[in-house]
Design a protein around this motif. Structure first.
Motif, PDB file in Angstrom:
ATOM      1  N   MET A 164      -1.736  -6.136 -11.813  1.00  0.00           N
ATOM      2  CA  MET A 164      -0.308  -6.213 -12.059  1.00  0.00           C
ATOM      3  C   MET A 164       0.420  -6.515 -10.754  1.00  0.00           C
ATOM      4  O   MET A 164       0.063  -5.983  -9.709  1.00  0.00           O
TER       5      MET A 164
ATOM      6  N   PHE B  95       5.906  -5.014 -11.024  1.00  0.00           N
ATOM      7  CA  PHE B  95       5.732  -4.268 -12.260  1.00  0.00           C
ATOM      8  C   PHE B  95       6.469  -2.937 -12.203  1.00  0.00           C
ATOM      9  O   PHE B  95       6.990  -2.457 -13.209  1.00  0.00           O
ATOM     10  N   MET B  96       6.526  -2.317 -11.029  1.00  0.00           N
ATOM     11  CA  MET B  96       7.126  -0.997 -10.911  1.00  0.00           C
ATOM     12  C   MET B  96       8.646  -1.047 -10.940  1.00  0.00           C
ATOM     13  O   MET B  96       9.307  -0.031 -11.144  1.00  0.00           O
TER      14      MET B  96
ATOM     15  N   TRP C 172       0.461  -1.711 -23.841  1.00  0.00           N
ATOM     16  CA  TRP C 172       0.129  -3.124 -23.604  1.00  0.00           C
ATOM     17  C   TRP C 172       0.006  -3.892 -24.914  1.00  0.00           C
ATOM     18  O   TRP C 172       0.404  -5.053 -25.013  1.00  0.00           O
TER      19      TRP C 172
ATOM     20  N   GLN D 103       3.364  -5.281 -26.366  1.00  0.00           N
ATOM     21  CA  GLN D 103       4.210  -6.199 -25.612  1.00  0.00           C
ATOM     22  C   GLN D 103       4.363  -7.505 -26.387  1.00  0.00           C
ATOM     23  O   GLN D 103       3.418  -7.974 -27.023  1.00  0.00           O
TER      24      GLN D 103
ATOM     25  N   ARG E  48       7.323  -6.306 -20.444  1.00  0.00           N
ATOM     26  CA  ARG E  48       8.509  -5.562 -20.026  1.00  0.00           C
ATOM     27  C   ARG E  48       8.109  -4.168 -19.544  1.00  0.00           C
ATOM     28  O   ARG E  48       7.890  -3.263 -20.361  1.00  0.00           O
ATOM     29  N   PRO E  49       8.034  -3.973 -18.236  1.00  0.00           N
ATOM     30  CA  PRO E  49       7.601  -2.672 -17.701  1.00  0.00           C
ATOM     31  C   PRO E  49       8.466  -1.504 -18.139  1.00  0.00           C
ATOM     32  O   PRO E  49       7.971  -0.384 -18.245  1.00  0.00           O
TER      33      PRO E  49
ATOM     34  N   MET F 171       7.107   0.612 -20.778  1.00  0.00           N
ATOM     35  CA  MET F 171       5.764   1.137 -20.522  1.00  0.00           C
ATOM     36  C   MET F 171       5.824   2.307 -19.541  1.00  0.00           C
ATOM     37  O   MET F 171       5.252   2.257 -18.449  1.00  0.00           O
TER      38      MET F 171
ATOM     39  N   LYS G 259       3.571   3.114 -15.883  1.00  0.00           N
ATOM     40  CA  LYS G 259       4.224   3.270 -14.581  1.00  0.00           C
ATOM     41  C   LYS G 259       3.892   4.624 -13.959  1.00  0.00           C
ATOM     42  O   LYS G 259       3.653   4.719 -12.749  1.00  0.00           O
TER      43      LYS G 259
ATOM     44  N   CYS H 270       0.349   4.472 -12.551  1.00  0.00           N
ATOM     45  CA  CYS H 270       0.321   3.777 -11.257  1.00  0.00           C
ATOM     46  C   CYS H 270       0.828   4.697 -10.152  1.00  0.00           C
ATOM     47  O   CYS H 270       0.286   4.705  -9.040  1.00  0.00           O
TER      48      CYS H 270
END
Length: 305
Positions: free
Chosen positions: A55, A59-60, A116, A119, A125-126, A129, A133, A136
């Motif tokens: 990613m 993404f964050m 995932w 989507q 679209r983070p 999700m 996040k 991570c």
């Protein structure tokens, strides 16, 4: 009626693929020699880039990070047998820092795979999700900044929401004071019982100073947490403006509905008195519920519940 992703998974299972449906996400069987299944087999021998997907760092923080590039999201045991990973088709999902997304429980892996799976084709679209996040954060940020995370939480501990009281000698605040006494005092009693020290209650806007032994007891609890537990507690504390409330959830004292009620006690009192501002208060309530609920779900799923 099954969704399009659900129909695709059913078709794969009906065709004899080695998977079984768990909720809405398929779980891939552990790989055996000569029995690896590819949704799209590479034309040549697989390279490292072909068997994993990373990613981007955006993404964050980003709103959309590219179109959906995979067909199915599945889970499988990590190669070393320790933990679970998410697969996007035949690729192993990696974090923005290029680390394997190794998760402590199958239930958490399934939930992230579901994020995932749902989507849309026009973009990933983070912001839809939250579990991904948080994973991570637990895998990348917490291990290298654990001391800093705990220090920041302890600095806020002295200004904790549940230690604060509105003045009881003012017509505008007497109602809030009475509700705080009714709702917060049981939590203060729990703190006393759980950690062995009675917390200090204050009315100053700038907070007060808790007993050093209570502070040390709370810090000891934080130091004993796993990275996934600490990531969850940190996320809840940021949303709640409180460390006590996340710790009460962590120790099984509070449920999410009661926690949200405590967090919003003062604002809900004002709404009851002056009315709700559409597009303001209602959005704040929805945002708080998402932040708190996702962190609590993340915590419970990391335990395998």
């Amino acid at each position: 009626m099954a969704t399009l992703p659900g129909r695709r998974l059913l078709q794969r299972c009906a065709a004899g693929a080695r998977c079984r449906l768990l909720g809405t996400v398929a779980e891939a069987s552990p790989p055996r020699e000569g029995d690896t299944i590819y949704v799209k087999r590479p034309a040549s021998a697989a390279t490292r880039d072909e068997t994993s997907v990373e990613m981007p760092m955006s993404f964050m923080t980003g709103s959309v990070v590219g179109k959906r590039f995979y067909r199915d999201a599945t889970v499988r045991r990590a190669d070393d047998g320790n933990g679970w990973t998410v697969m996007l088709d035949y690729r192993t999902l990696k974090s923005p820092a290029k680390r394997p997304l190794k998760l402590p429980s199958r239930t958490l892996a399934m939930a992230i795979a579901a994020e995932w799976e749902y989507q849309e084709s026009d973009g990933i679209r983070p912001f839809t999700m939250p579990l991904m996040k948080l994973a991570c954060t637990a895998l990348e940020r917490v291990p290298v900044t654990r001391t800093k995370v705990i220090d920041n939480l302890m600095k806020k501990f002295h200004q904790d929401l549940v230690f604060c009281r509105s003045p009881d000698d003012n017509e505008l605040t007497i109602g809030v004071h009475q509700k705080q006494k009714e709702k917060f005092d049981p939590i203060l009693d729990w703190v006393n019982t759980e950690f062995g020290f009675k917390p200090v209650v204050y009315t100053s806007f700038f907070g007060g100073k808790q007993d050093g032994e209570l502070t040390q007891a709370v810090e000891t609890v934080l130091k004993k947490t796993t990275d996934f537990e600490l990531a969850s507690i940190d996320a809840m504390a940021a949303a709640a403006h409180s460390l006590v409330i996340p710790l009460a959830i962590f120790r099984g004292k509070l449920r999410i509905e009661k926690a949200i009620e405590l967090i919003r006690l003062e604002e809900d009192h004002q709404v009851d008195r002056w009315g709700l501002v559409e597009g303001g208060h209602d959005v704040d309530i929805a945002d708080l519920k998402v932040q708190m609920s996702s962190a609590v779900v993340f915590l419970l799923l990391s335990w395998g519940l």
